[in-house]
Design an enzyme around this catalytic site. Structure first.
Site, PDB file in Angstrom:
ATOM      1  N   HIS A 262       0.858  -1.191   0.000  1.00 58.39           N
ATOM      2  CA  HIS A 262       0.000   0.000   0.000  1.00 58.39           C
ATOM      3  C   HIS A 262       0.888   1.234   0.000  1.00 58.39           C
ATOM      4  O   HIS A 262       1.936   1.250   0.632  1.00 58.39           O
ATOM      5  CB  HIS A 262      -0.927   0.019   1.230  1.00 58.39           C
ATOM      6  CG  HIS A 262      -2.088   0.925   1.066  1.00 58.39           C
ATOM      7  ND1 HIS A 262      -2.004   2.274   1.332  1.00 58.39           N
ATOM      8  CD2 HIS A 262      -3.344   0.695   0.637  1.00 58.39           C
ATOM      9  CE1 HIS A 262      -3.170   2.830   1.080  1.00 58.39           C
ATOM     10  NE2 HIS A 262      -4.013   1.908   0.654  1.00 58.39           N
ATOM     11  N   ASP A 313      -7.891  -5.308  -0.459  1.00 57.49           N
ATOM     12  CA  ASP A 313      -8.382  -6.189  -1.531  1.00 57.49           C
ATOM     13  C   ASP A 313      -8.001  -7.640  -1.328  1.00 57.49           C
ATOM     14  O   ASP A 313      -8.464  -8.515  -2.065  1.00 57.49           O
ATOM     15  CB  ASP A 313      -7.854  -5.702  -2.883  1.00 57.49           C
ATOM     16  CG  ASP A 313      -8.354  -4.308  -3.197  1.00 57.49           C
ATOM     17  OD1 ASP A 313      -7.554  -3.463  -3.626  1.00 57.49           O
ATOM     18  OD2 ASP A 313      -9.554  -4.050  -2.953  1.00 57.49           O
TER      19      ASP A 313
HETATM   20  C1  SDX Z   1      -6.163   0.023  -3.191  1.00 59.91           C
HETATM   21  O1  SDX Z   1      -4.487   4.572  -2.218  1.00 59.91           O
HETATM   22  C2  SDX Z   1      -5.421   3.910  -1.633  1.00 59.91           C
HETATM   23  O2  SDX Z   1      -5.853   4.221  -0.553  1.00 59.91           O
HETATM   24  C3  SDX Z   1      -5.938   2.705  -2.405  1.00 59.91           C
HETATM   25  C4  SDX Z   1      -6.930   1.850  -1.657  1.00 59.91           C
HETATM   26  C5  SDX Z   1      -8.228   2.568  -1.438  1.00 59.91           C
HETATM   27  O3  SDX Z   1      -8.990   2.160  -0.538  1.00 59.91           O
HETATM   28  O4  SDX Z   1      -8.575   3.455  -2.268  1.00 59.91           O
HETATM   29  O5  SDX Z   1      -6.406   1.452  -0.413  1.00 59.91           O
HETATM   30  C6  SDX Z   1      -7.299   0.606  -2.455  1.00 59.91           C
HETATM   31  O6  SDX Z   1      -5.962   0.356  -4.319  1.00 59.91           O
HETATM   32  C7  SDX Z   1      -5.270  -0.945  -2.486  1.00 59.91           C
HETATM   33  C8  SDX Z   1      -4.054  -1.371  -3.364  1.00 59.91           C
HETATM   34  C9  SDX Z   1      -4.528  -2.413  -4.369  1.00 59.91           C
HETATM   35  N1  SDX Z   1      -3.456  -2.740  -5.317  1.00 59.91           N
HETATM   36  C10 SDX Z   1      -2.770  -3.883  -5.239  1.00 59.91           C
HETATM   37  O7  SDX Z   1      -2.943  -4.748  -4.381  1.00 59.91           O
HETATM   38  C11 SDX Z   1      -1.756  -4.071  -6.356  1.00 59.91           C
HETATM   39  C12 SDX Z   1      -0.430  -4.567  -5.787  1.00 59.91           C
HETATM   40  N2  SDX Z   1       0.150  -3.535  -4.983  1.00 59.91           N
HETATM   41  C13 SDX Z   1       1.237  -2.777  -5.517  1.00 59.91           C
HETATM   42  O8  SDX Z   1       1.192  -2.591  -6.902  1.00 59.91           O
HETATM   43  C14 SDX Z   1       1.631  -1.584  -4.677  1.00 59.91           C
HETATM   44  O9  SDX Z   1       1.790  -2.023  -3.392  1.00 59.91           O
HETATM   45  C15 SDX Z   1       0.765  -0.361  -4.691  1.00 59.91           C
HETATM   46  C16 SDX Z   1       0.428   0.078  -6.066  1.00 59.91           C
HETATM   47  C17 SDX Z   1      -0.485  -0.613  -3.938  1.00 59.91           C
HETATM   48  C18 SDX Z   1       1.527   0.745  -3.973  1.00 59.91           C
HETATM   49  O10 SDX Z   1       2.614   0.952  -4.743  1.00 59.91           O
HETATM   50  P1  SDX Z   1       3.743   2.055  -4.425  1.00 59.91           P
HETATM   51  O11 SDX Z   1       3.455   2.815  -3.189  1.00 59.91           O
HETATM   52  O12 SDX Z   1       3.950   2.819  -5.667  1.00 59.91           O
HETATM   53  O13 SDX Z   1       4.982   1.133  -4.071  1.00 59.91           O
HETATM   54  P2  SDX Z   1       6.008   0.635  -5.161  1.00 59.91           P
HETATM   55  O14 SDX Z   1       5.284   0.013  -6.311  1.00 59.91           O
HETATM   56  O15 SDX Z   1       6.957   1.751  -5.435  1.00 59.91           O
HETATM   57  O16 SDX Z   1       6.741  -0.537  -4.378  1.00 59.91           O
HETATM   58  C19 SDX Z   1       7.714  -0.244  -3.373  1.00 59.91           C
HETATM   59  C20 SDX Z   1       8.532  -1.525  -3.243  1.00 59.91           C
HETATM   60  C21 SDX Z   1       9.026  -2.030  -4.592  1.00 59.91           C
HETATM   61  O17 SDX Z   1      10.194  -2.783  -4.348  1.00 59.91           O
HETATM   62  P3  SDX Z   1      11.567  -2.280  -5.078  1.00 59.91           P
HETATM   63  O18 SDX Z   1      11.273  -2.388  -6.569  1.00 59.91           O
HETATM   64  O19 SDX Z   1      11.779  -0.833  -4.634  1.00 59.91           O
HETATM   65  O20 SDX Z   1      12.580  -3.234  -4.574  1.00 59.91           O
HETATM   66  O21 SDX Z   1       7.707  -2.597  -2.730  1.00 59.91           O
HETATM   67  C22 SDX Z   1       7.562  -3.612  -3.735  1.00 59.91           C
HETATM   68  C23 SDX Z   1       7.991  -2.994  -5.044  1.00 59.91           C
HETATM   69  O22 SDX Z   1       8.492  -3.990  -5.913  1.00 59.91           O
HETATM   70  N3  SDX Z   1       6.143  -3.951  -3.801  1.00 59.91           N
HETATM   71  C24 SDX Z   1       5.679  -5.120  -4.200  1.00 59.91           C
HETATM   72  C25 SDX Z   1       4.288  -5.013  -4.094  1.00 59.91           C
HETATM   73  N4  SDX Z   1       3.961  -3.796  -3.657  1.00 59.91           N
HETATM   74  C26 SDX Z   1       5.124  -3.137  -3.478  1.00 59.91           C
HETATM   75  N5  SDX Z   1       6.310  -6.244  -4.639  1.00 59.91           N
HETATM   76  C27 SDX Z   1       5.502  -7.277  -4.979  1.00 59.91           C
HETATM   77  N6  SDX Z   1       4.151  -7.240  -4.883  1.00 59.91           N
HETATM   78  C28 SDX Z   1       3.516  -6.143  -4.452  1.00 59.91           C
HETATM   79  N7  SDX Z   1       2.190  -6.123  -4.377  1.00 59.91           N
END
Ligand code: SDX
Length: 376
Positions: A262, A313
């Protein structure tokens, strides 16, 4: 050099508005709507009460709730053209694309469509909350070759939703779990889809246009589309015994695991904790317990290995599945919860509006002369 702040990718941490709607404490994993803790709202309030809190600021008194509920029930019917449009829509169309078009069509029929006053926006918010639920269910029935199930005036919002979706009167436990889910999805500060509705509203465009934009934003797998993706991940894993192998391969290949991580919550998403409990009961009740067991095992494996937290989710997926909600309707259901937050933010944006217009930092070619075709 562009005047203004340095680039902040994804606007991470940027405060774009002051709001009285949602207090999101990412560091401590706490969430409240208008000061009411999400845990109490999910366990004790109905989704109707939560909608009232978001739109009017306080919990409704008994007479206020009765009047509010009567209005929501009266607003459930869809314009005939909208149902006709469902019959003309290709049956394989993504329900989120149908929902976005439906919101635009509802704007064509809404008598207050271009009126951005607070009374008109409150009327439109209630109509959208009721009509979106009816539309999601009606389209689902029509795409299955069935007639829509008429809204039942004697059922509350969550019960009526499940009734229109399945044609059955739902059990009390299912209604409670679904109602709590809608509350947990209702509002979440400046998430991507809510921010989208605020940007559109800031141009003084209308509520239906802003909500149609919000639907487009929440559709994405990094946002509301994650719920469906979580269920498809569980299908891919197939059995409880396959979880560890899948998790280890996913980590080794740096696969993006849907339902984890998140932007704001780092200690844990409080909604996931509540949904875990709801999913356990619903999956056990419906004989779909393996999906819950798989989710718990995946949560532990990924959490131990990478420290990633499950977000809202993650556990809503097995819960929705056990309630008999089709997987490609998970995101429409999430939108049916978030409509209350979107509309509350739209109303709040109008109350203290300034056009939202950030800058871009130019990193393209330096200024250069035009060359006539013959000399290129
Ligand atoms: C919702 O914003 C909100 O409030 C949203 C929400 C709401 O109620 O409206 O809460 C609802 O959208 C929840 C999120 C649903 N999405 C997912 O589950 C998709 C998977 N999650 C990721 O794509 C990610 O965690 C995000 C998009 C939710 C957040 O992404 P960020 O803040 O941009 O973080 P990032 O992608 O820059 O990741 C930071 C690090 C990375 O590692 P490095 O490349 O720096 O080594 O964490 C890793 C990422 O690779 N990482 C993940 C991951 N999420 C972060 N690695 C694997 N799987 C994941 N899900």
């Amino acid at each position: 050099m562009t005047e203004g702040s340095a680039l902040i990718r994804g606007l991470e941490g940027v405060v774009a508005a002051q709001t009285e709607l949602c207090d999101l404490d990412g560091a401590n994993g706490r969430l409240a709507y208008r000061g009411y803790d999400i845990d109490e709202l999910a366990r004790q309030a109905t989704f109707e009460e939560v909608a009232y809190v978001l739109w009017h600021g306080d919990l409704p008194k008994p007479g206020q709730l009765d009047q509010f509920t009567v209005g929501l029930i009266a607003a459930r019917e869809l314009p005939r053209d909208v149902v006709q449009a469902f019959r003309l829509t290709p049956r394989t169309t993504d329900p989120m694309r149908v929902l976005q078009a439906t919101v635009a069509m509802l704007g064509m029929h809404d008598p207050d469509a271009t009126d951005n006053s607070k009374p008109a926006n409150l009327r439109k918010a209630a109509r959208l909350m009721s009509q979106m639920a009816t539309a999601i269910c009606a389209h689902h029935r029509v795409r299955g070759g069935l007639e829509p199930v008429a809204p039942a005036a004697d059922l509350g919002h969550a019960a009526n939703f499940l009734h229109m979706l399945t044609g059955q009167r739902p059990a009390a436990a299912a209604v409670k779990a679904f109602d709590a889910s809608l509350t947990l999805y209702a509002e979440h500060e400046m998430n991507a889809s809510t921010f989208t509705t605020r940007v559109i509203t800031s141009t003084q465009s209308d509520m239906h246009s802003a909500v149609a934009g919000g639907v487009g934003a929440i559709k994405g797998p990094l946002h509301g589309g994650a719920g469906e993706a979580v269920m498809r991940t569980l299908f891919e894993i197939g059995e409880v015994d396959n979880v560890d192998k899948f998790a280890d391969e996913a980590l080794a290949t740096k696969r993006r695991l849907m339902g984890f991580g998140h932007r704001v919550y780092k200690a844990g998403d409080p909604r996931a904790a509540i949904l875990l409990g709801l999913a356990e009961a619903a999956c056990r009740e419906s004989g779909q317990f393996k999906w819950f067991q798989m989710a718990v095992k995946l949560h532990k494996r990924i959490g131990d290995a990478k420290g990633l937290i499950p977000n809202v989710d993650f556990y809503s997926a097995p819960l929705f599945y056990s309630l008999g909600i089709p997987v490609d309707l998970f995101t429409p259901v999430i939108a049916a919860g978030r409509i209350t937050g979107w509309t509350a933010n739209i109303i709040e944006q109008h109350e203290d509006n300034r056009l939202i217009r950030p800058r871009g930092e130019y990193v393209g070619p330096k200024r250069r002369p035009y060359l006539p075709l013959g000399s290129r």
